[in-house]
Design an enzyme around this catalytic site. Structure first.
Site, PDB file in Angstrom:
ATOM      1  N   GLN A 264       5.745  -5.684  -1.598  1.00 17.43           N
ATOM      2  CA  GLN A 264       5.923  -4.507  -0.761  1.00 17.43           C
ATOM      3  C   GLN A 264       6.733  -3.448  -1.509  1.00 17.43           C
ATOM      4  O   GLN A 264       6.399  -2.261  -1.506  1.00 17.43           O
ATOM      5  CB  GLN A 264       6.659  -4.912   0.528  1.00 17.43           C
ATOM      6  CG  GLN A 264       6.513  -3.939   1.658  1.00 17.43           C
ATOM      7  CD  GLN A 264       5.056  -3.689   1.972  1.00 17.43           C
ATOM      8  OE1 GLN A 264       4.613  -2.558   1.868  1.00 17.43           O
ATOM      9  NE2 GLN A 264       4.281  -4.707   2.288  1.00 17.43           N
ATOM     10  N   HIS A 267       5.258  -0.764  -3.904  1.00 15.29           N
ATOM     11  CA  HIS A 267       4.442   0.362  -3.428  1.00 15.29           C
ATOM     12  C   HIS A 267       5.086   1.712  -3.741  1.00 15.29           C
ATOM     13  O   HIS A 267       4.491   2.572  -4.368  1.00 15.29           O
ATOM     14  CB  HIS A 267       4.205   0.262  -1.916  1.00 15.29           C
ATOM     15  CG  HIS A 267       2.969  -0.480  -1.566  1.00 15.29           C
ATOM     16  ND1 HIS A 267       1.719  -0.029  -1.886  1.00 15.29           N
ATOM     17  CD2 HIS A 267       2.783  -1.662  -0.924  1.00 15.29           C
ATOM     18  CE1 HIS A 267       0.812  -0.894  -1.462  1.00 15.29           C
ATOM     19  NE2 HIS A 267       1.424  -1.903  -0.883  1.00 15.29           N
ATOM     20  N   GLU A 332       5.605  -3.718  10.305  1.00 15.25           N
ATOM     21  CA  GLU A 332       4.196  -3.525   9.972  1.00 15.25           C
ATOM     22  C   GLU A 332       3.573  -4.868   9.563  1.00 15.25           C
ATOM     23  O   GLU A 332       2.568  -5.295  10.117  1.00 15.25           O
ATOM     24  CB  GLU A 332       4.093  -2.514   8.818  1.00 15.25           C
ATOM     25  CG  GLU A 332       2.667  -2.217   8.391  1.00 15.25           C
ATOM     26  CD  GLU A 332       2.602  -1.426   7.089  1.00 15.25           C
ATOM     27  OE1 GLU A 332       3.639  -1.313   6.388  1.00 15.25           O
ATOM     28  OE2 GLU A 332       1.508  -0.937   6.754  1.00 15.25           O
ATOM     29  N   HIS A 333       4.181  -5.522   8.560  1.00 14.35           N
ATOM     30  CA  HIS A 333       3.717  -6.834   8.111  1.00 14.35           C
ATOM     31  C   HIS A 333       4.788  -7.868   8.437  1.00 14.35           C
ATOM     32  O   HIS A 333       5.944  -7.681   8.067  1.00 14.35           O
ATOM     33  CB  HIS A 333       3.520  -6.869   6.587  1.00 14.35           C
ATOM     34  CG  HIS A 333       2.572  -5.845   6.054  1.00 14.35           C
ATOM     35  ND1 HIS A 333       2.992  -4.646   5.527  1.00 14.35           N
ATOM     36  CD2 HIS A 333       1.219  -5.845   5.967  1.00 14.35           C
ATOM     37  CE1 HIS A 333       1.933  -3.942   5.130  1.00 14.35           C
ATOM     38  NE2 HIS A 333       0.848  -4.634   5.381  1.00 14.35           N
ATOM     39  N   ASP A 366      -3.934  -7.584   2.510  1.00 16.08           N
ATOM     40  CA  ASP A 366      -4.121  -6.245   1.949  1.00 16.08           C
ATOM     41  C   ASP A 366      -5.526  -6.073   1.390  1.00 16.08           C
ATOM     42  O   ASP A 366      -6.060  -4.960   1.371  1.00 16.08           O
ATOM     43  CB  ASP A 366      -3.127  -5.997   0.807  1.00 16.08           C
ATOM     44  CG  ASP A 366      -1.717  -5.778   1.310  1.00 16.08           C
ATOM     45  OD1 ASP A 366      -1.560  -5.485   2.504  1.00 16.08           O
ATOM     46  OD2 ASP A 366      -0.772  -5.902   0.506  1.00 16.08           O
TER      47      ASP A 366
END
Lengths: 435, 435
Positions: A264, A267, A332-333, A366
């Site tokens: 993550q 990103h 979100e995740h 993803d």
């Protein structure tokens, strides 16, 4: 004291709530200069159509095209890109696309209706949008996986015409993005981008057809343009930075968890990675893995800032406290790296996507597990859902009453009169005169 | 020449397209002064909480309360209102509520999942929002039917806490609105309104809990406040003026059709009523009915302006041309006053609600047929749906892979590397080492 690689918090410590709030806080930058620039662009495209889009594309992307139609790529060109890419990559894209298609087929909703004793029929007619627009960023944020994730649900919904736009500064096309567009069934492709592309899709020009909904990520100009055309056209959510929240019982390999946090953090610098565990020794072990592995990452600079600024290892009393924290953060995740993730599920109220068990790294979701990777960020999973087929379908209520529906007519008349809407009342009374 | 009561258009006449576009054109007034005022209110409520809400309520509604808790009505007070209203009205509200509940129960979506051969489990967990806020305007736009239409879908979805706000200028409560709140199962009621109520629901204060979504209509201050808290909280659509489009084969009583047009026109001067028919003699007859009946309406002044400014009787060549026009207009309310409405249905692509047959005046749908009366306006039925149970539910993707998911791991790794997201790739490769 050396600056630590990531924040360490304890949910039972004094001041934890405020510390966590500060860490989670994130507000989109709203920039008046950007808003003004975008407003002029949108207005110009609305009034001057093709000419304005062409002017901006020449200005911002260095295009030398003399008409907008030169910037449309024939679908044969997309297919050509697919035929030419590396065969292992082609197989991976096709594998992912097939799984995304299968999963999303479960989301398709069908029209329904039922009849009542007096012949009244009620229901909903569910139909796809006529036309959808897909924005794909150019440059480093051009992800083929995003093409699949945004385009396939539209096609599964049955949208007949899917129009993709993507800027090509200097005319440089991303062949893998074109290949993904071919696999996903994109119908038309225009090599335009920025606020001008959003405005063209929202209002239509001589060359670019008006769409009913625009989806896909973009930079601040694209996001601002989307806000400005809100209402004129349907929109997906406007995403904040990506986040992952991992809950671990302390029994997963700490290197695996560290790499999940990095996946993550790599990103961008605003991305957020948080690990929650009741096991302080495990948190120590993950911290050591992070320190050892960070220098080995290709994107170490980005991931390092993200972890240091926004990352955290949080110790909690037990799994109940972990779940409580999950619901407060509404991530979100969410990765449940525990022995029995199914046992926690009934108590998880808010999360965009839930990755269960030790063998479900977020990266599978993803790319290729099947579910969508476009997910609600910044706590909006409290009220929003993953992008899905349902975002490309819409409903019309169906109501058919008969001459026998006098009871309905009477109720409508009484309620309309109580609201002083007497023409409403009389439209019922003409059909079913009051006795 | 005397000014005519309504526009007359012919779809085959030259200039029709431009004439129709001009008639349909409507843009929400956006007022910089309002936006600035609302911005200060939202900021004050966000930072000063209860104190700010109380100050504004004293200032705008003339309240004399000395604390915000004084402005909460106990649910017993709502029940008391229900017990006291006229019995015919009470029965009508209960009849409507029961039908709305039954219809909306069909919309409730359930969690789903499926397992693959290697043990991979995929699906979606579907849950209600934790807490919803319902805004109900005060004064003349306080409609008990709107309370039912906004609150019941939330309760059918299973939202545990539904918080209603409604301004009470001068402390004057609308007893029928309170009665409707009791029937609909509203959990808490605060007598506050305006931008301050929207901000309180969006951010929460000491007394008013933060909600996950705000629904319900309001004036320009309320609509502007909703736009400003967009993203912080979920929102329903921001509605434009109400519209009806009637398609008639010429065989319905012209007085019925005239009254159906009036039932829309009486809402407000911006409301829009359009009739399409292939039968010019029928259009003449409806025009005469309009002229004869207008003076008999209680709200003749409003309906007269609405018809004259925004209404139209449109002659078309045949039913195919009528349907084409329907899809172009994408109306909020569509009435198919024809012999076989079911035959037209497959070709209707865009409409908020479809009223079929001669015995289905729009008023039945507004009050008690069962479907929702909160519908997409201004052509947004191209991409939006009626308010429904689905607006109070949200989804979390579920993904659970096993140690056997090496094919997925490989595909994720290949795609992640093609996007230069190597920590993503390595999180898969650690679990399923590349051979």
């Amino acid at each position: 004291m050396a600056e630590s690689i990531i924040h360490r918090l304890n949910a039972d410590a004094e001041g934890f709530d405020a510390e966590l709030d500060a860490l989670l806080a994130w507000e989109a930058v709203s920039d008046a200069a950007v808003a003004n620039a975008v407003e002029s662009i949108v207005e110009a495209v609305k009034t001057r159509g093709d000419d304005a889009v062409l002017d901006y594309t020449r200005q911002f992307d260095g295009s030398t095209a003399s008409s907008l139609s030169e910037l449309e790529l024939p679908t044969a060109r997309l297919q050509q890109a697919l035929d030419a890419i590396d065969s292992e990559l082609k197989a991976a894209l096709e594998h992912a696309a097939e799984r995304i298609r299968q999963y999303h087929a479960h989301q398709k909703q069908e029209s329904w209706s039922y009849a009542e004793a007096d012949g009244t029929v009620l229901g909903q007619q569910i139909r796809p949008l006529d036309r959808a627009g897909l924005y794909v960023p150019g440059g480093k944020a051009a992800y083929p996986s995003s093409v699949l994730m945004n385009a396939i649900p539209a096609k599964v919904a049955g949208v007949p015409e899917l129009i993709m736009v993507s800027p090509t500064p200097g005319g440089k096309l991303n062949e893998v993005v074109l290949a993904a567009a071919a696999i996903a069934g994109v119908d038309r492709f225009f090599a335009i981008g920025g606020a001008q592309a959003v405005a063209a899709l929202a209002y239509g020009t001589e060359t670019i057809p008006r769409v009913d909904k625009i989806v896909g990520p973009g930079n601040i100009y694209v996001a601002t343009a989307k806000r400005q055309v809100f209402g004129q056209v349907g929109l997906d959510m406007i995403a904040g930075p990506s986040e992952i929240l991992v809950v671990c019982d302390g029994k997963t390999d700490p290197d695996w968890i560290a790499m999940d946090l990095f996946s993550q953090a790599e990103h961008d610098e605003d991305a957020q990675s948080i690990l929650i565990s009741p096991d302080p020794a495990f948190l120590d072990a993950v911290e050591q893995s992070l320190e050892r592995l960070l220098p080995t990452l290709e994107r170490a600079a980005i991931a390092g800032v993200s972890l240091r600024e926004r990352g955290a290892l949080v110790q909690v009393a037990d799994m109940d406290a972990a779940v409580e924290l999950v619901n407060r953060i509404a991530p979100e995740h969410l990765e449940l790296s525990v022995e029995s993730p199914q046992a926690l599920l009934p108590n998880i109220r808010h999360a965009g996507a839930i990755f269960m068990g030790r063998y479900t790294p977020e990266a599978l979701g993803d790319y290729c597990a099947g579910p969508n990777h476009v997910l609600p960020t910044s706590g909006t999973s409290r009220f929003s859902s993953p992008l899905g087929v349902y975002d490309f379908q819409k409903r019309s209520s169906l109501i058919q009453c008969s001459a026998e529906a006098s009871a309905l007519g009477h109720t409508a008349s009484v309620l309309a009169r109580s609201e002083s809407l007497t023409a409403h009342a009389r439209s019922a009374e003409l059909r079913w005169p009051r006795k």
